[in-house]
Design a protein around this motif. Structure first.
Motif, PDB file in Angstrom:
ATOM      1  N   ILE A   9      38.661 -22.383   5.108  1.00  0.00           N
ATOM      2  CA  ILE A   9      38.322 -21.766   6.386  1.00  0.00           C
ATOM      3  C   ILE A   9      37.011 -21.011   6.314  1.00  0.00           C
ATOM      4  N   SER A  10      36.707 -20.428   5.164  1.00  0.00           N
ATOM      5  CA  SER A  10      35.475 -19.651   5.018  1.00  0.00           C
ATOM      6  C   SER A  10      34.257 -20.507   4.714  1.00  0.00           C
ATOM      7  N   CYS A  11      34.396 -21.807   4.790  1.00  0.00           N
ATOM      8  CA  CYS A  11      33.298 -22.731   4.475  1.00  0.00           C
ATOM      9  C   CYS A  11      32.656 -23.238   5.768  1.00  0.00           C
ATOM     10  N   PRO A  12      31.440 -22.799   6.089  1.00  0.00           N
ATOM     11  CA  PRO A  12      30.805 -23.256   7.334  1.00  0.00           C
ATOM     12  C   PRO A  12      30.533 -24.755   7.357  1.00  0.00           C
ATOM     13  N   TRP A  13      30.237 -25.350   6.193  1.00  0.00           N
ATOM     14  CA  TRP A  13      29.992 -26.794   6.174  1.00  0.00           C
ATOM     15  C   TRP A  13      31.285 -27.582   6.386  1.00  0.00           C
ATOM     16  N   CYS A  14      32.423 -26.966   6.090  1.00  0.00           N
ATOM     17  CA  CYS A  14      33.703 -27.617   6.406  1.00  0.00           C
ATOM     18  C   CYS A  14      33.899 -27.696   7.912  1.00  0.00           C
ATOM     19  N   TYR A  15      33.503 -26.657   8.605  1.00  0.00           N
ATOM     20  CA  TYR A  15      33.549 -26.609  10.072  1.00  0.00           C
ATOM     21  C   TYR A  15      32.698 -27.731  10.665  1.00  0.00           C
ATOM     22  N   VAL A  16      31.487 -27.867  10.162  1.00  0.00           N
ATOM     23  CA  VAL A  16      30.594 -28.928  10.633  1.00  0.00           C
ATOM     24  C   VAL A  16      31.115 -30.298  10.186  1.00  0.00           C
ATOM     25  N   GLY A  17      31.557 -30.384   8.939  1.00  0.00           N
ATOM     26  CA  GLY A  17      32.032 -31.659   8.402  1.00  0.00           C
ATOM     27  C   GLY A  17      33.246 -32.191   9.129  1.00  0.00           C
ATOM     28  N   LYS A  18      34.126 -31.314   9.570  1.00  0.00           N
ATOM     29  CA  LYS A  18      35.305 -31.753  10.320  1.00  0.00           C
ATOM     30  C   LYS A  18      34.890 -32.447  11.609  1.00  0.00           C
ATOM     31  N   ALA A  19      33.906 -31.876  12.302  1.00  0.00           N
ATOM     32  CA  ALA A  19      33.429 -32.482  13.543  1.00  0.00           C
ATOM     33  C   ALA A  19      32.734 -33.818  13.281  1.00  0.00           C
ATOM     34  N   ARG A  20      31.930 -33.879  12.242  1.00  0.00           N
ATOM     35  CA  ARG A  20      31.227 -35.130  11.932  1.00  0.00           C
ATOM     36  C   ARG A  20      32.200 -36.223  11.511  1.00  0.00           C
ATOM     37  N   PHE A  21      33.211 -35.849  10.714  1.00  0.00           N
ATOM     38  CA  PHE A  21      34.194 -36.851  10.314  1.00  0.00           C
ATOM     39  C   PHE A  21      34.938 -37.378  11.536  1.00  0.00           C
ATOM     40  N   ALA A  22      35.295 -36.503  12.463  1.00  0.00           N
ATOM     41  CA  ALA A  22      36.008 -36.936  13.670  1.00  0.00           C
ATOM     42  C   ALA A  22      35.172 -37.954  14.451  1.00  0.00           C
ATOM     43  N   GLN A  23      33.875 -37.715  14.524  1.00  0.00           N
ATOM     44  CA  GLN A  23      32.996 -38.666  15.214  1.00  0.00           C
ATOM     45  C   GLN A  23      32.925 -39.989  14.457  1.00  0.00           C
ATOM     46  N   GLY A  24      32.803 -39.890  13.132  1.00  0.00           N
ATOM     47  CA  GLY A  24      32.754 -41.114  12.330  1.00  0.00           C
ATOM     48  C   GLY A  24      34.041 -41.904  12.421  1.00  0.00           C
ATOM     49  N   LEU A  25      35.169 -41.211  12.425  1.00  0.00           N
ATOM     50  CA  LEU A  25      36.459 -41.881  12.548  1.00  0.00           C
ATOM     51  C   LEU A  25      36.608 -42.543  13.912  1.00  0.00           C
ATOM     52  N   ALA A  26      36.137 -41.880  14.959  1.00  0.00           N
ATOM     53  CA  ALA A  26      36.245 -42.435  16.311  1.00  0.00           C
ATOM     54  C   ALA A  26      35.488 -43.756  16.442  1.00  0.00           C
ATOM     55  N   ALA A  27      34.428 -43.914  15.641  1.00  0.00           N
ATOM     56  CA  ALA A  27      33.627 -45.149  15.698  1.00  0.00           C
ATOM     57  C   ALA A  27      34.170 -46.239  14.782  1.00  0.00           C
ATOM     58  N   PHE A  28      35.216 -45.936  14.032  1.00  0.00           N
ATOM     59  CA  PHE A  28      35.799 -46.887  13.090  1.00  0.00           C
ATOM     60  C   PHE A  28      36.807 -47.772  13.819  1.00  0.00           C
ATOM     61  N   ALA A  29      36.704 -49.075  13.642  1.00  0.00           N
ATOM     62  CA  ALA A  29      37.523 -50.017  14.410  1.00  0.00           C
ATOM     63  C   ALA A  29      39.022 -49.839  14.178  1.00  0.00           C
ATOM     64  N   HIS A  30      39.394 -49.341  13.016  1.00  0.00           N
ATOM     65  CA  HIS A  30      40.814 -49.208  12.679  1.00  0.00           C
ATOM     66  C   HIS A  30      41.262 -47.745  12.686  1.00  0.00           C
ATOM     67  N   ALA A  31      40.629 -46.930  13.518  1.00  0.00           N
ATOM     68  CA  ALA A  31      40.919 -45.495  13.535  1.00  0.00           C
ATOM     69  C   ALA A  31      42.398 -45.200  13.763  1.00  0.00           C
ATOM     70  N   GLY A  32      43.052 -46.026  14.571  1.00  0.00           N
ATOM     71  CA  GLY A  32      44.467 -45.805  14.866  1.00  0.00           C
ATOM     72  C   GLY A  32      45.379 -46.009  13.680  1.00  0.00           C
ATOM     73  N   GLU A  33      44.857 -46.611  12.622  1.00  0.00           N
ATOM     74  CA  GLU A  33      45.662 -46.852  11.422  1.00  0.00           C
ATOM     75  C   GLU A  33      45.288 -45.915  10.268  1.00  0.00           C
ATOM     76  N   VAL A  34      44.588 -44.835  10.604  1.00  0.00           N
ATOM     77  CA  VAL A  34      44.160 -43.863   9.597  1.00  0.00           C
ATOM     78  C   VAL A  34      44.977 -42.581   9.744  1.00  0.00           C
ATOM     79  N   GLU A  35      45.593 -42.165   8.656  1.00  0.00           N
ATOM     80  CA  GLU A  35      46.295 -40.882   8.602  1.00  0.00           C
ATOM     81  C   GLU A  35      45.354 -39.856   7.962  1.00  0.00           C
ATOM     82  N   VAL A  36      45.141 -38.741   8.655  1.00  0.00           N
ATOM     83  CA  VAL A  36      44.272 -37.685   8.145  1.00  0.00           C
ATOM     84  C   VAL A  36      45.141 -36.519   7.685  1.00  0.00           C
ATOM     85  N   VAL A  37      44.941 -36.105   6.436  1.00  0.00           N
ATOM     86  CA  VAL A  37      45.709 -35.001   5.856  1.00  0.00           C
ATOM     87  C   VAL A  37      44.731 -33.918   5.406  1.00  0.00           C
ATOM     88  N   HIS A  38      44.907 -32.720   5.926  1.00  0.00           N
ATOM     89  CA  HIS A  38      44.058 -31.589   5.524  1.00  0.00           C
ATOM     90  C   HIS A  38      44.705 -30.873   4.344  1.00  0.00           C
TER      91      HIS A  38
END
Length: 235
Positions: A9-38
């Motif tokens: 939580i105290s990592c600012p790049w984690c905050y940015v990285g979470k948003a970027r990963f979400a965008q990258g996942l949204a553009a992935f053709a098989h996004a519906g078959e990806v389980e994300v675990v934090h």
């Protein structure tokens, strides 16, 4: 396909990285078959509970930066966050002991609300004047994420609640070679570190999908040796 994301939580790049990963996942053709675990990772596990301070002050006082360097770092993070549509206020971003927050995130995971709570906690810590190191703020955020107030207060009042879950995540981090966060692991075969750009995440997901069902694990930027005895270095 499973993607495990180690972050704090105290990592600012984690905050940015979470948003970027979400965008990258949204553009992935098989996004519906990806389980994300934090998964949990503490950047400052030895800091006393309840001890928190502004990020810029911690950088200047405890990590060897000058005050000007600390402000410059915060400005870079803020610019990167804004580019992803995130608000980042250098006057409120806070650093502290995050163990209780990780415990609560594990409770949220058991209730199917982990991602929702994580998003709210990041926003509170980096964009709002609400200290996530205040238990009452955590309770309010948990309710906003759809969790039960009684259960949340019970978790926060019991230091043992989900403590082993946090420790288990941190042991796994050591096993897969996490040395900093955010760190993304795909099917325990591919690892990539840092707040990569969205298209990099999409490309990595595509590579991992195309290579299934290989069982070897390796970091995407690590040096490798092949069966003929030759070794390569990362580019």
């Amino acid at each position: 396909m499973r993607v495990e994301i180690w972050s704090d939580i105290s990592c600012p790049w984690c905050y940015v990285g979470k948003a970027r990963f979400a965008q990258g996942l949204a553009a992935f053709a098989h996004a519906g078959e990806v389980e994300v675990v934090h998964r949990s990772y503490e950047l400052d596990p030895h800091r006393p509970h309840g001890d928190s301070a502004l990020m810029v002050d911690v950088l200047a006082r405890e990590f060897g930066h000058t005050l000007d360097q600390a402000h410059a770092f915060q400005d870079r993070v803020s610019a990167s966050a804004r580019a992803e549509g995130l608000e980042y206020r250098t006057d409120v971003a806070t650093h502290g002991n995050t163990f209780d927050i990780h415990r609560l995130l594990h409770h949220a995971k058991a209730r199917g609300r982990q991602d929702a709570l994580l998003t709210l906690v990041y926003r509170a810590d980096f964009a709002e004047e609400r200290s996530v190191f205040d238990p009452e703020v955590l309770v309010a955020l948990a309710l906003e994420a759809g969790l039960d107030e009684g259960e949340v207060r019970g978790v926060l009042a019991d230091p043992a609640a989900h403590a082993e879950d946090v420790r288990a995540d941190e042991r796994q981090a050591a096993e897969v070679g996490v040395r900093g966060v955010p760190f993304f692991v795909i099917d325990r075969r591919y690892g990539t570190s840092g707040a990569q750009h969205a298209d990099t995440f999409t490309h990595t997901l595509e590579q991992a999908w195309a290579s299934r069902p290989l069982t070897s694990f390796g970091a995407t930027e690590a040096a490798t040796c092949g069966p003929d005895g030759t070794c390569s270095s990362p580019s």
